[in-house]
Design an enzyme around this catalytic site. Structure first.
Site, PDB file in Angstrom:
ATOM      1  N   ALA A   1       9.118   2.668   8.146  1.00  0.00           N
ATOM      2  CA  ALA A   1       8.477   1.387   8.459  1.00  0.00           C
ATOM      3  C   ALA A   1       8.824   0.941   9.877  1.00  0.00           C
ATOM      4  CB  ALA A   1       8.875   0.337   7.422  1.00  0.00           C
ATOM      5  N   ARG A   2      10.010   0.388  10.062  1.00  0.00           N
ATOM      6  CA  ARG A   2      10.496  -0.005  11.382  1.00  0.00           C
ATOM      7  C   ARG A   2      12.018   0.100  11.398  1.00  0.00           C
ATOM      8  NH1 ARG A   2       5.964   0.479  12.457  1.00  0.00           N
ATOM      9  NH2 ARG A   2       4.593  -0.765  13.800  1.00  0.00           N
TER      10      ARG A   2
ATOM     11  N   HIS B   1       8.104   8.931  14.910  1.00  0.00           N
ATOM     12  CA  HIS B   1       7.092   7.955  14.497  1.00  0.00           C
ATOM     13  C   HIS B   1       5.725   8.610  14.296  1.00  0.00           C
ATOM     14  CE1 HIS B   1       6.495   3.323  14.585  1.00  0.00           C
ATOM     15  NE2 HIS B   1       5.700   3.884  13.689  1.00  0.00           N
TER      16      HIS B   1
ATOM     17  N   ASP C   1      11.553   7.932  10.325  1.00  0.00           N
ATOM     18  CA  ASP C   1      10.465   8.200  11.273  1.00  0.00           C
ATOM     19  C   ASP C   1      10.431   7.127  12.352  1.00  0.00           C
ATOM     20  OD1 ASP C   1       8.102   9.689  12.076  1.00  0.00           O
ATOM     21  OD2 ASP C   1       6.896   8.034  11.295  1.00  0.00           O
TER      22      ASP C   1
ATOM     23  N   GLY D   1       4.476   9.236  11.157  1.00  0.00           N
ATOM     24  CA  GLY D   1       4.047   9.020   9.780  1.00  0.00           C
ATOM     25  C   GLY D   1       2.551   8.819   9.613  1.00  0.00           C
TER      26      GLY D   1
ATOM     27  N   GLU E   1      12.988   2.629  20.023  1.00  0.00           N
ATOM     28  CA  GLU E   1      12.083   3.741  20.344  1.00  0.00           C
ATOM     29  C   GLU E   1      11.014   3.271  21.353  1.00  0.00           C
ATOM     30  OE1 GLU E   1       8.641   4.115  17.270  1.00  0.00           O
ATOM     31  OE2 GLU E   1      10.466   3.985  16.065  1.00  0.00           O
TER      32      GLU E   1
ATOM     33  N   ARG F   1       0.816  -1.217   0.000  1.00  0.00           N
ATOM     34  CA  ARG F   1       0.000   0.000   0.000  1.00  0.00           C
ATOM     35  C   ARG F   1       0.850   1.267   0.000  1.00  0.00           C
ATOM     36  NH1 ARG F   1      -1.833   3.169   4.328  1.00  0.00           N
ATOM     37  NH2 ARG F   1      -0.906   1.665   5.756  1.00  0.00           N
ATOM     38  N   ILE F   2       1.777   1.383   0.953  1.00  0.00           N
ATOM     39  CA  ILE F   2       2.567   2.609   1.066  1.00  0.00           C
ATOM     40  C   ILE F   2       3.595   2.694  -0.064  1.00  0.00           C
ATOM     41  CG2 ILE F   2       4.175   3.886   2.530  1.00  0.00           C
ATOM     42  CD1 ILE F   2       2.719   2.668   4.944  1.00  0.00           C
TER      43      ILE F   2
END
Length: 313
Positions: free
Chosen positions: A233-234, A286, A258, A288, A263, A156-157
């Protein structure tokens, strides 16, 4: 009465009260470990829209009444899913919920924002003006037209990123073993070709045992010299120490992220530490997917899932 604990943006909490408050006890809890974990251990259902507090096996073992966890996010790596599986407790995320997600573009837009900010040295330019200076020659930008972008993960992204890049006149490469028929403006390649040929590299895959560390030190050393790397993403998808080394060795020109490993406790994170003395790294906390209209949609959807689950029970 079943207890629903919600942690996330306050406006989302109002939606939870509106949709669930008539039938269940709703508790809106601040997303800190001290506030959340005691309430989590007393709840029937936990609705998480913050991802700030790790939910460990120990906390899950103390939650005697827990029946369900729902996250208003696609990822849930902060929750010990094995501990939930051992007790037969479902974890419902937004992963795979294409109908609700198809028009939520917040994370893709933020990825593109970071890409543009890195290309135009925005962090250092803003600080420059804040210091009362005005020397444009110090901040040469980079145009996107005819440049090559490599998109890792064409879901999707990643698909939105490819569309944006095409609109900017870029050549689009993509690596995604699950996509056999990409759009005509996208050329599928292997990961090695993508990182060696791309001026901009952006990653959009879910974190799991197969993707953790997929951008390892060996692969990062192959990045095209002068490239820009974006990750919303991560943090665990890329070797952050290797990213710092690539920045120091001028392999990578800039990084925009992000997400970070560890984190929200980032004080020991190598990329964050590097960014304290170097303006070619842009880090956001984070955010986004954090747009109020997007949060409202996914919280409403999550509440409907809770009603369906508890109603079925």
């Amino acid at each position: 009465m079943d207890i629903i604990v919600y942690s996330g943006p306050l406006h989302g909490g109002e939606i939870v009260k509106e949709m669930l408050g008539a039938k269940y006890e709703v508790r809106i809890v601040e997303p800190t470990a001290g506030s959340l974990l005691p309430q989590f251990e007393a709840c029937t259902v936990f609705l998480d829209a913050s991802m700030k507090v790790p939910i460990s096996a120990g906390s899950i073992s103390k939650a005697d009444k827990l029946k369900l966890i729902v996250t208003a996010t696609t990822g849930a790596d902060h929750i010990d899913q094995k501990a939930l599986d051992n007790r037969g407790i479902p974890l419902l995320t937004l992963k795979g919920q294409k109908e609700i997600l198809k028009n939520i573009t917040a994370a893709a837009e933020h990825s593109w924002c970071l890409l543009m900010a890195c290309a135009r040295k925005l962090r250092s330019a803003v600080h420059h003006v804040e210091e009362g200076k005005w020397e444009r020659i110090e901040f040469p930008g980079e145009m996107f037209i005819d440049k090559t972008i490599g998109v890792i993960g064409l879901g999707r992204i990643g698909s939105w990123i490819a569309r944006y890049a095409n609109a900017f006149g870029m050549h689009v490469l993509a690596y995604d073993p699950n996509i056999s028929d990409p759009p005509a403006y996208v050329r599928s390649v292997d990961l090695d070709e993508l990182v060696t040929a791309s001026d901009f590299i952006t990653i959009h895959v879910h974190l799991n045992s197969e993707t953790e560390g997929m951008l390892n030190a060996e692969l990062i050393r192959k990045f095209k010299r002068g490239s820009v790397f974006i990750n919303t993403a991560r943090g665990e998808l890329a070797d952050e120490t290797a990213l710092v080394e690539a920045l120091q060795g001028d392999i990578i020109k800039a990084v925009g992220v992000d997400v970070l490993c560890g984190e929200p406790d980032i004080s020991q994170n190598p990329l964050w530490q590097y960014s304290q003395q170097n303006s070619n790294v842009i880090i956001t906390p984070h955010i986004g997917g954090f747009c109020p209209e997007a949060v409202d949609k996914v919280v409403r959807f999550s509440c409907k899932r809770i009603l369906e689950y508890l109603g079925a029970k």
